[in-house]
Design a protein around this motif. Structure first.
Motif, PDB file in Angstrom:
ATOM      1  N   LEU A   1     -86.872  -0.379   8.094  1.00 35.62           N
ATOM      2  CA  LEU A   1     -87.251   0.019   6.737  1.00 35.62           C
ATOM      3  C   LEU A   1     -86.609   1.350   6.366  1.00 35.62           C
ATOM      4  CD1 LEU A   1     -88.888  -0.388   4.165  1.00 35.62           C
ATOM      5  CD2 LEU A   1     -90.832   0.707   5.320  1.00 35.62           C
ATOM      6  N   LEU A   2     -86.644   2.299   7.280  1.00 32.78           N
ATOM      7  CA  LEU A   2     -86.025   3.595   7.026  1.00 32.78           C
ATOM      8  C   LEU A   2     -84.531   3.445   6.791  1.00 32.78           C
ATOM      9  CD1 LEU A   2     -86.096   6.676   6.879  1.00 32.78           C
ATOM     10  CD2 LEU A   2     -85.919   6.723   9.384  1.00 32.78           C
ATOM     11  N   MET A   3     -83.867   2.632   7.620  1.00 29.36           N
ATOM     12  CA  MET A   3     -82.432   2.421   7.437  1.00 29.36           C
ATOM     13  C   MET A   3     -82.144   1.692   6.122  1.00 29.36           C
ATOM     14  SD  MET A   3     -80.799   1.592  11.182  1.00 29.36           S
ATOM     15  CE  MET A   3     -82.064   0.416  11.667  1.00 29.36           C
ATOM     16  N   GLY A   4     -83.044   0.781   5.720  1.00 35.65           N
ATOM     17  CA  GLY A   4     -82.866   0.112   4.442  1.00 35.65           C
ATOM     18  C   GLY A   4     -82.845   1.093   3.290  1.00 35.65           C
ATOM     19  N   VAL A   5     -83.737   2.083   3.357  1.00 31.76           N
ATOM     20  CA  VAL A   5     -83.768   3.118   2.315  1.00 31.76           C
ATOM     21  C   VAL A   5     -82.471   3.922   2.324  1.00 31.76           C
ATOM     22  CG1 VAL A   5     -84.913   5.230   1.554  1.00 31.76           C
ATOM     23  CG2 VAL A   5     -86.286   3.277   2.321  1.00 31.76           C
ATOM     24  N   LEU A   6     -82.012   4.319   3.504  1.00 28.00           N
ATOM     25  CA  LEU A   6     -80.795   5.128   3.609  1.00 28.00           C
ATOM     26  C   LEU A   6     -79.559   4.365   3.133  1.00 28.00           C
ATOM     27  CD1 LEU A   6     -81.444   6.855   7.066  1.00 28.00           C
ATOM     28  CD2 LEU A   6     -81.748   7.821   4.767  1.00 28.00           C
ATOM     29  N   TRP A   7     -79.450   3.089   3.522  1.00 35.27           N
ATOM     30  CA  TRP A   7     -78.320   2.294   3.053  1.00 35.27           C
ATOM     31  C   TRP A   7     -78.414   2.049   1.543  1.00 35.27           C
ATOM     32  CZ3 TRP A   7     -74.099   2.285   5.557  1.00 35.27           C
ATOM     33  CH2 TRP A   7     -74.068   2.241   6.953  1.00 35.27           C
ATOM     34  N   GLY A   8     -79.643   1.965   1.023  1.00 32.13           N
ATOM     35  CA  GLY A   8     -79.797   1.836  -0.422  1.00 32.13           C
ATOM     36  C   GLY A   8     -79.237   3.045  -1.150  1.00 32.13           C
ATOM     37  N   LEU A   9     -79.415   4.221  -0.576  1.00 32.24           N
ATOM     38  CA  LEU A   9     -78.855   5.434  -1.178  1.00 32.24           C
ATOM     39  C   LEU A   9     -77.326   5.410  -1.125  1.00 32.24           C
ATOM     40  CD1 LEU A   9     -81.357   8.082   0.265  1.00 32.24           C
ATOM     41  CD2 LEU A   9     -81.281   7.146  -2.068  1.00 32.24           C
ATOM     42  N   VAL A  10     -76.784   4.814  -0.044  1.00 31.96           N
ATOM     43  CA  VAL A  10     -75.320   4.651   0.029  1.00 31.96           C
ATOM     44  C   VAL A  10     -74.841   3.745  -1.102  1.00 31.96           C
ATOM     45  CG1 VAL A  10     -73.430   3.696   1.412  1.00 31.96           C
ATOM     46  CG2 VAL A  10     -75.223   5.068   2.517  1.00 31.96           C
ATOM     47  N   ALA A  11     -75.551   2.637  -1.337  1.00 35.27           N
ATOM     48  CA  ALA A  11     -75.189   1.728  -2.430  1.00 35.27           C
ATOM     49  C   ALA A  11     -75.293   2.429  -3.782  1.00 35.27           C
ATOM     50  CB  ALA A  11     -76.089   0.491  -2.405  1.00 35.27           C
ATOM     51  N   GLN A  12     -76.325   3.244  -3.956  1.00 34.15           N
ATOM     52  CA  GLN A  12     -76.461   4.008  -5.198  1.00 34.15           C
ATOM     53  C   GLN A  12     -75.283   4.962  -5.378  1.00 34.15           C
ATOM     54  OE1 GLN A  12     -78.766   2.386  -7.111  1.00 34.15           O
ATOM     55  NE2 GLN A  12     -79.873   4.271  -7.564  1.00 34.15           N
ATOM     56  N   GLY A  13     -74.846   5.556  -4.266  1.00 33.45           N
ATOM     57  CA  GLY A  13     -73.673   6.427  -4.328  1.00 33.45           C
ATOM     58  C   GLY A  13     -72.432   5.666  -4.759  1.00 33.45           C
ATOM     59  N   GLY A  14     -72.300   4.407  -4.298  1.00 33.09           N
ATOM     60  CA  GLY A  14     -71.173   3.582  -4.725  1.00 33.09           C
ATOM     61  C   GLY A  14     -71.179   3.338  -6.216  1.00 33.09           C
ATOM     62  N   LEU A  15     -72.365   3.113  -6.777  1.00 29.85           N
ATOM     63  CA  LEU A  15     -72.464   2.908  -8.232  1.00 29.85           C
ATOM     64  C   LEU A  15     -71.985   4.132  -8.996  1.00 29.85           C
ATOM     65  CD1 LEU A  15     -75.913   1.098  -8.652  1.00 29.85           C
ATOM     66  CD2 LEU A  15     -73.638   0.128  -9.045  1.00 29.85           C
ATOM     67  N   ALA A  16     -72.237   5.294  -8.451  1.00 33.23           N
ATOM     68  CA  ALA A  16     -71.841   6.526  -9.137  1.00 33.23           C
ATOM     69  C   ALA A  16     -70.323   6.661  -9.237  1.00 33.23           C
ATOM     70  CB  ALA A  16     -72.429   7.731  -8.394  1.00 33.23           C
ATOM     71  N   PHE A  17     -69.598   6.040  -8.289  1.00 34.99           N
ATOM     72  CA  PHE A  17     -68.136   6.143  -8.289  1.00 34.99           C
ATOM     73  C   PHE A  17     -67.456   4.923  -8.914  1.00 34.99           C
ATOM     74  CE2 PHE A  17     -69.218   8.987  -4.719  1.00 34.99           C
ATOM     75  CZ  PHE A  17     -68.493  10.114  -5.095  1.00 34.99           C
ATOM     76  N   LEU A  18     -68.234   3.949  -9.369  1.00 34.77           N
ATOM     77  CA  LEU A  18     -67.658   2.669  -9.782  1.00 34.77           C
ATOM     78  C   LEU A  18     -66.661   2.810 -10.926  1.00 34.77           C
ATOM     79  CD1 LEU A  18     -67.795  -0.299  -9.020  1.00 34.77           C
ATOM     80  CD2 LEU A  18     -69.620  -0.608 -10.677  1.00 34.77           C
ATOM     81  N   ASP A  19     -66.903   3.703 -11.851  1.00 31.00           N
ATOM     82  CA  ASP A  19     -66.023   3.848 -13.015  1.00 31.00           C
ATOM     83  C   ASP A  19     -64.873   4.813 -12.787  1.00 31.00           C
ATOM     84  OD1 ASP A  19     -67.525   2.070 -14.549  1.00 31.00           O
ATOM     85  OD2 ASP A  19     -68.916   3.653 -15.179  1.00 31.00           O
ATOM     86  N   THR A  20     -64.953   5.613 -11.747  1.00 31.56           N
ATOM     87  CA  THR A  20     -63.936   6.652 -11.555  1.00 31.56           C
ATOM     88  C   THR A  20     -63.073   6.436 -10.315  1.00 31.56           C
ATOM     89  OG1 THR A  20     -65.555   8.023 -10.359  1.00 31.56           O
ATOM     90  CG2 THR A  20     -65.339   8.378 -12.747  1.00 31.56           C
ATOM     91  N   SER A  21     -63.608   5.788  -9.292  1.00 35.48           N
ATOM     92  CA  SER A  21     -62.850   5.636  -8.048  1.00 35.48           C
ATOM     93  C   SER A  21     -63.284   4.361  -7.334  1.00 35.48           C
ATOM     94  CB  SER A  21     -63.091   6.861  -7.144  1.00 35.48           C
ATOM     95  OG  SER A  21     -62.364   6.750  -5.946  1.00 35.48           O
ATOM     96  N   ARG A  22     -62.730   3.215  -7.764  1.00 26.42           N
ATOM     97  CA  ARG A  22     -63.165   1.938  -7.222  1.00 26.42           C
ATOM     98  C   ARG A  22     -62.803   1.769  -5.747  1.00 26.42           C
ATOM     99  NH1 ARG A  22     -64.986  -1.340 -11.298  1.00 26.42           N
ATOM    100  NH2 ARG A  22     -64.894  -3.201 -10.003  1.00 26.42           N
ATOM    101  N   TRP A  23     -61.720   2.416  -5.307  1.00 24.93           N
ATOM    102  CA  TRP A  23     -61.340   2.303  -3.898  1.00 24.93           C
ATOM    103  C   TRP A  23     -62.399   2.915  -2.987  1.00 24.93           C
ATOM    104  CZ3 TRP A  23     -60.903   6.572  -0.816  1.00 24.93           C
ATOM    105  CH2 TRP A  23     -60.790   7.814  -1.463  1.00 24.93           C
ATOM    106  N   LEU A  24     -63.140   3.895  -3.509  1.00 24.76           N
ATOM    107  CA  LEU A  24     -64.248   4.484  -2.757  1.00 24.76           C
ATOM    108  C   LEU A  24     -65.551   3.752  -3.049  1.00 24.76           C
ATOM    109  CD1 LEU A  24     -65.483   6.696  -0.970  1.00 24.76           C
ATOM    110  CD2 LEU A  24     -65.607   8.161  -3.009  1.00 24.76           C
ATOM    111  N   ALA A  25     -65.734   3.323  -4.291  1.00 24.28           N
ATOM    112  CA  ALA A  25     -66.993   2.703  -4.701  1.00 24.28           C
ATOM    113  C   ALA A  25     -67.243   1.378  -3.993  1.00 24.28           C
ATOM    114  CB  ALA A  25     -67.008   2.501  -6.217  1.00 24.28           C
ATOM    115  N   LEU A  26     -66.220   0.515  -3.922  1.00 26.34           N
ATOM    116  CA  LEU A  26     -66.446  -0.823  -3.381  1.00 26.34           C
ATOM    117  C   LEU A  26     -66.886  -0.822  -1.913  1.00 26.34           C
ATOM    118  CD1 LEU A  26     -63.646  -2.954  -5.077  1.00 26.34           C
ATOM    119  CD2 LEU A  26     -66.092  -2.916  -5.562  1.00 26.34           C
ATOM    120  N   PRO A  27     -66.230  -0.050  -1.023  1.00 29.61           N
ATOM    121  CA  PRO A  27     -66.734  -0.011   0.360  1.00 29.61           C
ATOM    122  C   PRO A  27     -68.173   0.498   0.441  1.00 29.61           C
ATOM    123  CG  PRO A  27     -64.504   0.845   0.279  1.00 29.61           C
ATOM    124  CD  PRO A  27     -64.944   0.675  -1.145  1.00 29.61           C
ATOM    125  N   LEU A  28     -68.505   1.522  -0.347  1.00 28.29           N
ATOM    126  CA  LEU A  28     -69.874   2.044  -0.337  1.00 28.29           C
ATOM    127  C   LEU A  28     -70.867   1.001  -0.834  1.00 28.29           C
ATOM    128  CD1 LEU A  28     -69.367   5.688  -1.689  1.00 28.29           C
ATOM    129  CD2 LEU A  28     -69.808   4.981   0.673  1.00 28.29           C
TER     130      LEU A  28
END
Length: 226
Positions: free
Chosen positions: A106-133
């Protein structure tokens, strides 16, 4: 959301899958050690080295076959050795040791969710970084919630069965424990018939909906647009 090619996708999902298995098992050993049983620590199982926890059949072969046949990931790692006689309050502490694994997921699920949220933040500006995240984070959320919910299923030898066994009166507990040799067989029957997925998938999806990055996970794994 553009898809990654097969090699890129494999590269970004390996890490969260390995961590999900490794930290789950290490958490069992860590909790047991805190409660008085140092067996797992002495045997080198309180570690993030995945090679110490991977079981060839349960971690690699069975998950691959069940996923290809049923679309549902099912498997196991090497059980962490626990000596209940070393625990301070055996029945209570065995339940706490069992809960430590799903709690870590559960704890790791929360942490990985924050990684996914970070990917969304880069989706419009840096897709090469956003997609792996996005893919790594979403995979981390999905696999950890799946492992948490599956392991809490109230049947021995799963963690949920250990917890239920500790809560039952001693006479009932003894009878329930006798089911353990047949537990995995019963789970495989439930899996192949589709009953396991019908029972667990709504819980998995509902739990994911409470975590950060839920919209990304639902788009990638449940084919629902955020």
């Amino acid at each position: 959301m553009n898809a990654l090619n097969s090699i890129q996708l494999l590269a970004v999902i390996v890490l969260p899958v390995l961590f999900a298995i490794t930290v789950h098992e290490a958490a069992h050993g860590w909790m047991a050690n805190r409660l008085g049983d140092g067996t797992a620590k002495m045997l080198g199982r309180v570690t993030l080295n995945p090679l110490r926890h991977i079981d060839l059949l349960g971690t690699l072969i069975v998950p691959l076959i069940t996923f290809l046949v049923t679309g549902f990931l099912f498997g196991w790692a090497k059980p962490v050795p626990i000596n209940g006689r070393n625990l301070r309050q055996e029945r209570r502490d065995l339940a706490l040791v069992a809960l430590a694994g799903p709690g870590a997921n559960l704890l790791m699920g929360v942490l990985w969710g924050l990684v996914a949220q970070g990917g969304l933040a880069f989706l419009d500006t840096s897709r090469w970084l956003a997609l792996p995240l996005l893919y790594m984070g979403a995979t981390g959320v999905f696999i950890n919630v799946l492992l948490m919910v599956l392991n809490l299923f109230p049947l021995v030898p799963l963690d949920g069965g250990r917890v239920l066994n500790a809560l039952l009166p001693p006479t009932w507990s003894a009878g329930f424990s006798r089911l353990e040799p047949y537990g995995l067989i019963l789970l495989l029957v439930l899996l192949v018939t589709g009953l396991l997925g019908s029972l667990l998938l709504p819980i998995i999806e509902g739990t994911i909906g409470l975590l950060p990055g839920a919209e990304v996970v639902k788009e990638l794994f449940f084919h629902r647009q955020p």
